[in-house]
Design a protein around this motif. Structure first.
Motif, short mmCIF file in Angstrom:
data_model
loop_
_atom_site.label_atom_id
_atom_site.label_comp_id
_atom_site.label_asym_id
_atom_site.label_seq_id
_atom_site.Cartn_x
_atom_site.Cartn_y
_atom_site.Cartn_z
N THR A 63 -5.53 2.90 -7.46
CA THR A 63 -4.65 1.72 -7.58
C THR A 63 -3.85 1.74 -8.88
O THR A 63 -2.74 1.20 -8.94
CB THR A 63 -5.47 0.42 -7.50
OG1 THR A 63 -6.53 0.48 -8.46
CG2 THR A 63 -6.04 0.23 -6.10
N PHE A 86 4.16 2.20 2.28
CA PHE A 86 5.43 2.16 1.54
C PHE A 86 6.25 3.42 1.86
O PHE A 86 7.42 3.34 2.21
CB PHE A 86 5.14 2.07 0.04
CG PHE A 86 6.36 2.13 -0.84
CD1 PHE A 86 7.04 0.97 -1.18
CD2 PHE A 86 6.83 3.35 -1.31
CE1 PHE A 86 8.17 1.03 -1.99
CE2 PHE A 86 7.95 3.41 -2.12
CZ PHE A 86 8.63 2.25 -2.46
N GLN A 123 0.85 -1.19 0.00
CA GLN A 123 0.00 0.00 0.00
C GLN A 123 0.89 1.25 0.00
O GLN A 123 1.80 1.36 0.82
CB GLN A 123 -0.92 0.00 1.22
CG GLN A 123 -1.86 -1.19 1.28
CD GLN A 123 -2.75 -1.14 2.51
OE1 GLN A 123 -3.20 -0.07 2.91
NE2 GLN A 123 -3.00 -2.28 3.10
N PRO A 124 0.64 2.19 -0.90
CA PRO A 124 1.52 3.36 -1.05
C PRO A 124 1.76 4.13 0.24
O PRO A 124 2.89 4.53 0.53
CB PRO A 124 0.79 4.22 -2.07
CG PRO A 124 0.01 3.25 -2.89
CD PRO A 124 -0.42 2.18 -1.94
N ASP A 127 0.28 11.29 -2.66
CA ASP A 127 -0.47 10.04 -2.46
C ASP A 127 -1.83 10.32 -1.82
O ASP A 127 -2.85 9.78 -2.24
CB ASP A 127 0.35 9.09 -1.59
CG ASP A 127 -0.44 7.87 -1.16
OD1 ASP A 127 -0.88 7.11 -2.05
OD2 ASP A 127 -0.64 7.68 0.06
N ARG A 176 5.19 3.05 -9.55
CA ARG A 176 5.16 4.51 -9.41
C ARG A 176 5.73 4.93 -8.06
O ARG A 176 6.49 5.90 -7.97
CB ARG A 176 3.71 5.00 -9.56
CG ARG A 176 3.50 6.49 -9.32
CD ARG A 176 4.08 7.36 -10.41
NE ARG A 176 3.45 7.13 -11.69
CZ ARG A 176 2.32 7.71 -12.11
NH1 ARG A 176 1.70 8.58 -11.31
NH2 ARG A 176 1.82 7.46 -13.30
N CYS A 177 5.38 4.20 -7.00
CA CYS A 177 5.89 4.52 -5.66
C CYS A 177 7.41 4.38 -5.60
O CYS A 177 8.11 5.21 -5.01
CB CYS A 177 5.24 3.61 -4.62
SG CYS A 177 3.49 3.91 -4.37
N SER A 178 7.92 3.32 -6.22
CA SER A 178 9.37 3.10 -6.25
C SER A 178 10.07 4.21 -7.01
O SER A 178 11.14 4.69 -6.60
CB SER A 178 9.70 1.74 -6.88
OG SER A 178 9.12 0.69 -6.14
N MET A 192 -1.22 4.99 -8.35
CA MET A 192 -0.22 4.75 -7.31
C MET A 192 0.18 3.28 -7.27
O MET A 192 0.06 2.60 -6.25
CB MET A 192 -0.75 5.21 -5.94
CG MET A 192 -1.02 6.69 -5.83
SD MET A 192 0.43 7.72 -6.22
CE MET A 192 1.54 7.26 -4.90
N SER A 193 0.66 2.79 -8.39
CA SER A 193 1.16 1.41 -8.44
C SER A 193 2.48 1.33 -7.69
O SER A 193 3.11 2.35 -7.38
CB SER A 193 1.37 0.99 -9.90
OG SER A 193 2.36 1.82 -10.50
N ILE A 194 2.92 0.12 -7.39
CA ILE A 194 4.17 -0.06 -6.65
C ILE A 194 5.36 0.44 -7.48
O ILE A 194 6.35 0.95 -6.93
CB ILE A 194 4.37 -1.55 -6.24
CG1 ILE A 194 5.47 -1.68 -5.17
CG2 ILE A 194 4.64 -2.41 -7.44
CD1 ILE A 194 5.14 -1.04 -3.86
#
Length: 307
Positions: free
Chosen positions: A130, A58, A54-55, A118, A137-139, A133-135
């Motif tokens: 979802t 994260f 979850q962003p 976020d 994109r967060c990375s 804010m995919s994983i």
């Protein structure tokens, strides 16, 4: 630099007067222990559970890590110096302290801005949250935070490392920072000071973007029901509290002409010690999902130990 720099040791004048140093030592030692315990209590459940997917968690995980790194660049030296008769730091150690302090501080500022983004997406574009804010994109946002922190810190470091210091060697602070060092340089630092202000101004612009995100949220939730509006405000309130604790004193110190005031030392405590200490409390006490993760991880740990 080697020929014009005659100073090898700098004297730190410290934070408090002689008669209050023991009290400050106990207080700051307690705060430093609380920072470590609180942030580890956040990082372990997030890392051991699936909350990292979850962003919000994260970013919170990396915020806690940057808190630990950031406060550890200054606080241990501050605590030990409170018991020292003479507070000194070598020139090389001073330069070594300067870079990570602004590196991790910059990362923290950019992570808080990422968390504001976020929060904005979660409330204003909830149907596409979802996807946006995919994983991945967060990375990418986290890598951008580290890159921004490095550029910010490297700029300060390069502007300072080549300055000649030929005396005096007293810093009216408890750690090495840009403005106190500019004050000690034995040349005209007007141009360097303007470049430092420009660097700080870019950070202030990032801060402004974060604050505008919350203003946009405030404007958007007016059409929501009272219950949804209350929930959205509850989600954002913890973020805004940390933003105020961290950004307000930072802007006071760095967004001005390159000079130092006696109050700077006190204001710096807000973003070096107080904000990192309150981050875990603010983000966990009002967050039921975080509380459940804490219970689950630590209860499992207790059961394993008992077996």
């Amino acid at each position: 630099m080697g020929k014009s720099n005659n100073i090898t040791v700098l004297i730190l004048l410290g934070l408090s007067k002689k008669n209050t140093e023991i009290l400050c030592f106990v207080l700051f030692l307690f705060c430093y222990i609380a920072i470590w315990v609180g942030n580890i209590l956040i990082m372990v459940p997030i890392t051991c559970s699936r909350l990292t997917e979850q962003p919000m968690y994260f970013f919170l995980n990396y915020l806690s890590l940057s808190d630990l790194c950031y406060t550890s660049t200054v606080t241990p030296k501050l605590i030990t110096d409170l018991l020292a008769e003479r507070k000194t730091i070598s020139y090389s150690s001073c330069m070594t302290q300067l870079f990570p302090t602004h590196f991790f501080g910059g990362i923290e500022i950019f992570i808080l801005t990422g968390m504001a983004y976020d929060c904005n997406v979660a409330i204003c574009k909830s149907l596409h949250y979802t996807i946006i804010m995919s994983i991945q994109r967060c990375s990418a946002i986290f890598i951008a935070c580290c890159t921004g922190g490095f550029i910010h810190s490297a700029s300060y470091f390069l502007l300072t490392i080549f300055l000649p210091f030929c005396g005096p060697n007293e810093i009216d602070n408890y750690f090495c920072d840009v403005y106190p060092l500019l004050k000690l340089a034995c040349l005209n630092t007007h141009i360097v000071g303007l470049l430092v202000i420009a660097n700080s101004g870019l950070i202030a612009l990032v801060t402004f973007v974060a604050l505008m995100s919350y203003l946009f949220i405030w404007y958007s939730i007016k059409v929501y029901s009272a219950e949804s509006c209350s929930k959205a405000l509850s989600t954002c309130s913890s973020h805004i509290t940390i933003l105020v604790l961290f950004f307000a004193p930072t802007l006071f110190i760095y967004i001005r002409p390159p000079t130092t005031f006696p109050e700077d030392k006190t204001f710096a405590l807000f973003y070096i010690i107080i904000a990192p200490m309150f981050n875990p409390l603010i983000y966990t006490l009002r967050n039921m999902e975080m509380k459940n993760a804490l219970r689950k991880v630590w209860c499992q740990r207790i059961l394993l130990d008992s077996k």
